[in-house]
Motif scaffolding. Structure first.
Motif, mmCIF file in Angstrom:
data_model
loop_
_atom_site.group_PDB
_atom_site.id
_atom_site.type_symbol
_atom_site.label_atom_id
_atom_site.label_comp_id
_atom_site.label_asym_id
_atom_site.label_seq_id
_atom_site.Cartn_x
_atom_site.Cartn_y
_atom_site.Cartn_z
ATOM 1 N N ILE A 1 80.962 -43.986 7.648
ATOM 2 C CA ILE A 1 80.832 -44.416 9.043
ATOM 3 C C ILE A 1 82.080 -45.174 9.484
ATOM 4 N N ARG A 2 82.582 -46.053 8.625
ATOM 5 C CA ARG A 2 83.803 -46.799 8.971
ATOM 6 C C ARG A 2 85.004 -45.859 9.126
ATOM 7 N N SER A 3 85.078 -44.824 8.301
ATOM 8 C CA SER A 3 86.156 -43.828 8.419
ATOM 9 C C SER A 3 86.053 -43.080 9.747
ATOM 10 N N HIS A 4 84.832 -42.741 10.133
ATOM 11 C CA HIS A 4 84.606 -42.058 11.407
ATOM 12 C C HIS A 4 85.030 -42.951 12.571
ATOM 13 N N VAL A 5 84.654 -44.223 12.528
ATOM 14 C CA VAL A 5 85.019 -45.159 13.596
ATOM 15 C C VAL A 5 86.540 -45.329 13.656
ATOM 16 N N ALA A 6 87.188 -45.388 12.501
ATOM 17 C CA ALA A 6 88.658 -45.481 12.483
ATOM 18 C C ALA A 6 89.261 -44.240 13.129
ATOM 19 N N PHE B 1 83.331 -37.199 9.390
ATOM 20 C CA PHE B 1 81.971 -36.670 9.275
ATOM 21 C C PHE B 1 82.001 -35.177 8.980
ATOM 22 N N VAL B 2 82.929 -34.466 9.616
ATOM 23 C CA VAL B 2 83.046 -33.018 9.436
ATOM 24 C C VAL B 2 83.778 -32.706 8.138
ATOM 25 N N LYS B 3 84.901 -33.391 7.891
ATOM 26 C CA LYS B 3 85.691 -33.151 6.676
ATOM 27 C C LYS B 3 84.874 -33.354 5.411
ATOM 28 N N SER B 4 83.965 -34.324 5.436
ATOM 29 C CA SER B 4 83.151 -34.632 4.254
ATOM 30 C C SER B 4 82.016 -33.634 4.056
ATOM 31 N N GLY B 5 81.749 -32.811 5.072
ATOM 32 C CA GLY B 5 80.632 -31.878 4.995
ATOM 33 C C GLY B 5 79.299 -32.507 5.360
ATOM 34 N N THR B 6 79.326 -33.776 5.785
ATOM 35 C CA THR B 6 78.087 -34.468 6.153
ATOM 36 C C THR B 6 77.526 -33.917 7.455
ATOM 37 N N GLU B 7 78.416 -33.625 8.394
ATOM 38 C CA GLU B 7 77.974 -33.061 9.666
ATOM 39 C C GLU B 7 78.752 -31.778 9.961
ATOM 40 N N ASN B 8 78.143 -30.930 10.758
ATOM 41 C CA ASN B 8 78.859 -29.774 11.283
ATOM 42 C C ASN B 8 79.027 -29.998 12.775
#
Length: 105
Positions: free
Chosen positions: A30-35, A79-86
């Motif tokens: 989540i912190r990576s996404h916010v960054a 989120f996308v790079k990690s495969g967590t979300e599409n």
């Protein structure tokens, strides 16, 4: 009648995010996404973003030169790079007074 799709200033790109089955968030992700959102903001690419309150997922509205740039920006999201979300990507043409509601006003 002028074709407003020729004026890229009225086109934004919508990134619809949804969770992949069996995946979940952790604080680091989540912190990576916010960054990343902050990076988009500093680049002048982020128009607005946030999670949905009635269904899982979220949305980003971004400014990009074209669909290819928008796709590249979507795919850089942690989120996308990690495969967590599409994601689903849409080109959105804004109807407003400035473009005479797509030339139909």
């Amino acid at each position: 009648m002028e074709n407003s799709t020729e004026n890229q200033s009225f086109v934004k790109y919508v990134i619809l995010l949804s969770m992949n089955p069996g995946r979940s968030f952790n604080e680091e992700l989540i912190r990576s996404h916010v960054a990343y959102l902050r990076e988009l903001q500093s680049m002048g690419k982020l128009v607005m973003c946030g999670p949905f309150v009635d269904v899982p997922g979220g949305m980003l509205i971004i400014q990009a030169a074209d669909l290819e740039e928008a796709k590249a920006l979507a795919e850089r999201d942690p989120f996308v790079k990690s495969g967590t979300e599409n994601y689903e990507l849409r080109a959105w043409e804004i109807s407003c007074e400035a473009n005479n509601h797509l030339g139909m006003g």
